[in-house]
Scaffold this active site. Structure first.
Site, PDB file in Angstrom:
ATOM      1  N   ASP A  41       7.109  -6.452  -0.487  1.00 20.29           N
ATOM      2  CA  ASP A  41       7.711  -5.821   0.692  1.00 20.29           C
ATOM      3  C   ASP A  41       6.718  -5.544   1.804  1.00 20.29           C
ATOM      4  OD1 ASP A  41       6.286  -3.728  -0.356  1.00 20.29           O
ATOM      5  OD2 ASP A  41       7.981  -2.358  -0.518  1.00 20.29           O
ATOM      6  N   ARG A  98      10.029   2.317   3.669  1.00 22.38           N
ATOM      7  CA  ARG A  98      10.603   0.994   3.908  1.00 22.38           C
ATOM      8  C   ARG A  98      11.559   1.009   5.102  1.00 22.38           C
ATOM      9  NH1 ARG A  98      11.162  -2.664  -0.415  1.00 22.38           N
ATOM     10  NH2 ARG A  98      12.786  -3.538   0.890  1.00 22.38           N
ATOM     11  N   TYR A 127       6.112   3.742  -6.468  1.00 17.71           N
ATOM     12  CA  TYR A 127       5.427   3.223  -7.652  1.00 17.71           C
ATOM     13  C   TYR A 127       5.087   4.433  -8.512  1.00 17.71           C
ATOM     14  CZ  TYR A 127       4.766  -1.280  -5.327  1.00 17.71           C
ATOM     15  OH  TYR A 127       4.959  -2.485  -4.709  1.00 17.71           O
ATOM     16  N   PRO A 181       0.814  -4.877  -7.405  1.00 18.66           N
ATOM     17  CA  PRO A 181       1.443  -4.899  -6.084  1.00 18.66           C
ATOM     18  C   PRO A 181       0.931  -3.812  -5.160  1.00 18.66           C
ATOM     19  CG  PRO A 181       2.888  -3.804  -7.648  1.00 18.66           C
ATOM     20  CD  PRO A 181       1.667  -4.235  -8.426  1.00 18.66           C
TER      21      PRO A 181
END
Lengths: 640, 640
Positions: B85, B267, B280, B377
């Site tokens: 993302d 986001r 996370y 990530p």
């Protein structure tokens, strides 16, 4: 990242799509299909030039479906032969608020500067550059104009339209006649006779908008006239790839040479890698003193002018350009380098009424764009004013049709619709007046020295140019007072300063863009991006410095800006409501631009403003006068 | 503007279309169709994730037609379930150079800041914000990251691909096997066995690129292995709409709480108007001292980890998040607010070879993206490094295929193709090393006070974070010396300074964007906009102050920048060649940014640089050493 266990919601798949503008809510019932063979629409738009496409696109975005909205155009395909090429800073702001500015800003020609060339005292030089100034001298989000082929703007608008409308524009369809027939169907009283490839058809609608150009059938059917005069100046205009040693060919130039006047408009780069140039070239005779009438800017001799303009050819345009550019050479770069040329006569005309009422006083037919006003192209206004007509009309029509105004649903007139004429006719008149001065001056002779008798000095010309910048940039226009522009002088005014052109908050003017830092995430953001053109009213609150005071009482707000404060704070130091209603639109107004200064707001007192769906300020009040905001909004939007 | 006489050239109609990137010239013959029933392509790309789509799009833009280029993907539709993302500043620069950045910048979440939360000495507070820093601390055109659904990036790339390729990606097609078979057809020696909806087919190609992800069939078919270790940390990741009173939920956050670690990634806004958040979350046991193995970051117990990770559920993720956020609450905003969740184990692995040669030493099969390197990530690298692999490979492949390199057309290896492994493998190794440090540190415990034994201090963590910024932003990577990166120390170096991260010109690093004023028109322009990703090499000339000296000798240049000079000038005051070759790319390098200072160039001496098609500097030389530029280019591009 190798993943071992995974779950995805179905809705997640939608996240890949481009964003769509959210439609306006609808409170009125949708029209029922009828069994007779007359098609019925809520709105019919005639013409798909910049004005018609913009209106159609906005109405489709606001929520009018293909069953509700029909746009017809006589041409068989997307327009490819438009003549306009200039986008003002205010139009760029508007296109940005629709998410349509990127290609234009990236691929168009950004026009940043203007050079003035005048007769030189040194006879060898013939002409010399007197000055270079910024093309846009007022604060604007995009401090330049963009020049680009009108057809490209239309293609961008139409491509976006197809995201919201399956039909898009109904082409090959010309309007034959429009009339109002309340007896036949009082809900859909507007009758349009249209013809598609030879097939005649009657279409009924609640409203019809004529965006059908200078020779508007809608205007003529409604008995409206363009009033005004054609001045006696004939010009040629040509788009081409030039070969020249003139040093300012990539700047907008006003050249006044002993041999006549030329305006240079740099244009976009094309697929060959070449750059286009537009030249406006004065046609001979116009300044030739062997015809008395032509030495005066005020005299009109249409017959003389008509005979001269019919003699304009590509060759006469180039011959005259070549003479005016001397000692520099200018010619088409190669065979086929001429894209387009035309001859035109300067005229400034405007229609008395931008709308026609039915017998109950309800506005039923509107006209927009060139159908209401024509003028010279040199100030680069045409396409802009036309699109802005539609930008002004669209939200008003949508609110009324969707039942969002207090009087929507009643049989009587909806007063919001009357503000279209009130606001845009005022601007059209100003446009005409400005253009008359500007064109006359531009066609006039400028002396080599300041004391030249009868001529204009360069300084005088420059003054008109700069004074006109608020107007030509589109950033300085001001709508007159009306129900959607409240300048009640009896109320407390929280604003100090009157330099509205520089951004001081003023009902009737557009909200200046400022750069801010968002509290929630430190995003350095343009304020105008919180005012997307989705048809919504928004409230802008500039808090006072007492926002950290637990007794401070914030309103139910959308966009909130705070001044420099005497300490750092987190969400729990300020009233809950700010986070609740404005988490992602709460900004510090001092880290980048000094917003309070720009808007003329005292940091100790703050202010509240209502920003209309078209980005214009509707009212500005002191923080303690929040109920004035409420009353203002209640007069425009129904309460539920 | 009513027009009376009008002419328009047919070519004018093309002006309405969106611009297309000009293809590279082709000197090699196009492959002839064969009569056998084996399809032949010059390039087959396997996989249409970010790496595969980027490669396919670039090759199509550079001029490879559907007859020359095939991209296959096993999935039936556009990918909608990607996990990445984050887009780094350097990736944003690259997308901008392709004209694809607008939607991403406008609609993605611009991530500007990082907040660090650590255990508080005040036991009531549990955790406290230790600092907020800018997320990107190095100079970059876009000084922030953007987070946005990976599927959306892919949709944007694929939409653009369809402008250049009719076929686009051939879906539902999986790769079964790849091998090199020179005996069968030495021109098309790569054999791919593919299967489309049950139908098997053999496809031959000159080159094949495996962009088929972490479980790459191409990699396995070629006998290449991902080497490295899986660390013992298990994490859960979840995308959702949160309800929380945590104050920094819209900032990227590294939270080290006594109950575990969480990383917050804000986001994009979605269609409902809500904003997504990615979390996370460390999975319990990992830092639980009741298992000795898990207290050490270096120990690997894959079996233990596997059993724990299989127990991760949505509930365990939220329970652990809730514990780590205390005293703040965090929960899904409502039912259905969870978009996606997954569990993963941190591992860092890289393949030894990014390409495989045939018996003559010609690189025939390449791998790119996750097929070459996998890692955690959290540093937001995956999608970026993958796309940049393709960005590096694409122009080299296109040059070789189009016959534009000196050795193209010979039977032997084309050395430009070897630079792909050389350059990108170096970066992959650095990525793995950085990620190992970063992940371990992130999974480790941070003490409440600096003197905590065995833990990391916040200051240590912050240091790794900031040092890594050159890498994580993508702006600080530096390719090793090779034929396309010349750092010959024996030659005169016109550059002073070594702060390459801040922009000092350095072969192997990307050219920093600077803001300039164009001489021709006063356009305030970003230099990188003159370096569009059209596959061309460009020469950048920073002139010395003697440019006004009639004896100065300019080269045949593309982009020219001049320092502050002691007088105004027009075109005729400087060498003719500047206008002839660089009329629209000649800039003042002092009015906005101080370009000479940023690039480390002495204004009295100037410098010449070659910028590669991917925006990386290939060589920098003194103005008098122009023949070094010539030699450098001759080693890369054939002369005609």
């Amino acid at each position: 990242m190798p993943v071992f266990t995974e779950y995805a919601a179905a809705s997640r798949e939608l996240r890949v799509l481009p964003s769509f503008a959210p439609p306006l809510p609808r409170r009125s019932p949708k029209p029922e299909p009828r069994s007779d063979d007359v098609e019925r629409y809520e709105v019919v738009v005639v013409g798909a030039g910049p004005a018609g496409l913009m209106l159609n696109l906005l109405l489709a975005r606001y929520g009018l479906s293909d069953e509700s909205l029909l746009c017809v155009d006589a041409k068989p395909t997307t327009l490819k032969s438009g003549q306009a090429d200039g986008l003002q800073p205010r139009t760029l702001e508007t296109l940005k608020s629709l998410g349509l500015a990127d290609e234009i800003l990236t691929e168009g020609c950004q026009m940043w500067q203007v050079a003035f060339w005048n007769p030189s005292n040194d006879k060898e030089k013939i002409i010399e550059r007197t000055s270079i100034i910024q093309d846009v001298s007022v604060p604007a989000r995009f401090p330049h104009e963009v020049t680009i082929h009108q057809g490209r703007i239309e293609r961008i608008l139409e491509t976006d339209l197809h995201r919201y409308s399956k039909r898009g524009v109904q082409r090959n369809t010309k309007l034959i006649d429009v009339k109002i027939d309340e007896a036949g169907d009082s809900e859909f009283p507007v009758i349009a006779e249209i013809e598609t490839e030879g097939r005649r058809q009657t279409v009924r609608s609640k409203y019809l908008v004529g965006a059908d150009g200078a020779r508007s059938v809608v205007r003529r059917s409604m008995g409206l006239k363009l009033e005004g005069e054609s001045l006696d100046h004939i010009w040629g205009v040509v788009d081409l790839i030039v070969d020249t040693d003139f040093p300012d060919i990539r700047r907008r130039c006003a050249i006044h040479s002993p041999a006549g006047s030329v305006m240079v408009i740099p244009r976009e780069r094309i697929a060959t890698g070449d750059y286009l140039t537009r030249l406006y070239v004065q046609v001979p005779g116009d300044i030739n003193p062997d015809n008395d009438a032509e030495t005066s800017n005020e005299t009109n001799k249409p017959a003389d002018a008509r005979s001269r303009r019919s003699q304009v050819t590509e060759k006469t345009i180039f011959d005259n350009a070549a003479a005016a550019f001397k000692p520099y050479y200018i010619r088409p770069k190669k065979d086929g380098a001429v894209d387009w040329w035309a001859a035109y006569q300067i005229g400034q005309r405007v229609t008395d009424n931008f709308s026609i009422k039915d017998s109950k006083g309800v506005e039923r037919v509107f006209i927009a764009g060139d159908a209401c006003h024509t003028h010279s192209p040199k100030a680069g206004q045409g396409m802009n004013v036309s699109m802005m007509d539609s930008y002004n009309l669209a939200w008003k029509l949508a609110y009324s049709i969707h039942g969002l105004t207090p009087s929507a649903g009643t049989a009587g007139p909806d007063p919001i619709l009357a503000t279209y004429h009130k606001e845009r006719h005022t601007i059209a008149q100003e446009l005409i007046a400005f253009d008359r001065d500007f064109s006359s001056m531009f066609s006039g002779k400028i002396g080599a020295s300041e004391d030249e008798v009868g001529g204009l000095t360069h300084e005088e010309f420059l003054q008109v140019f700069s004074r006109g910048n608020g107007f030509t940039s589109g950033c300085g226009i001001e709508y007159p007072e009306n129900m959607a522009v409240n300048r009640d002088k009896s109320a407390k005014n929280p604003i100090s300063g009157e330099d509205y052109l520089s951004g001081i908050l003023r009902p009737g003017r557009r909200l200046l863009n400022v750069r801010l830092v968002r509290h929630a995430d430190g995003y350095r953001r343009d304020l105008q991006d919180d005012f997307a053109s989705t048809g919504r009213f928004r409230i802008l609150c500039l808090t006072s410095t007492d926002i950290l005071d637990p007794e401070g009482s914030p309103q139910r707000l959308l966009v909130v800006i705070h001044p420099r404060l005497d300490r750092d704070f987190m969400w729990n130091d300020i009233p809950n409501e700010v986070k609740q209603y404005s988490e992602m639109s709460f900004y510090s107004g001092h880290e980048l631009d000094d917003v309070y200064k720009a808007y003329g707001v005292d940091i100790a007192k703050g202010a509240l403003a209502v920003v209309r769906p078209d980005g214009y300020v509707g009212i500005v009040v002191a923080l303690e006068d929040a109920e004035r905001v409420e009353r203002f909004l209640e007069s425009l939007i129904c309460t539920v």
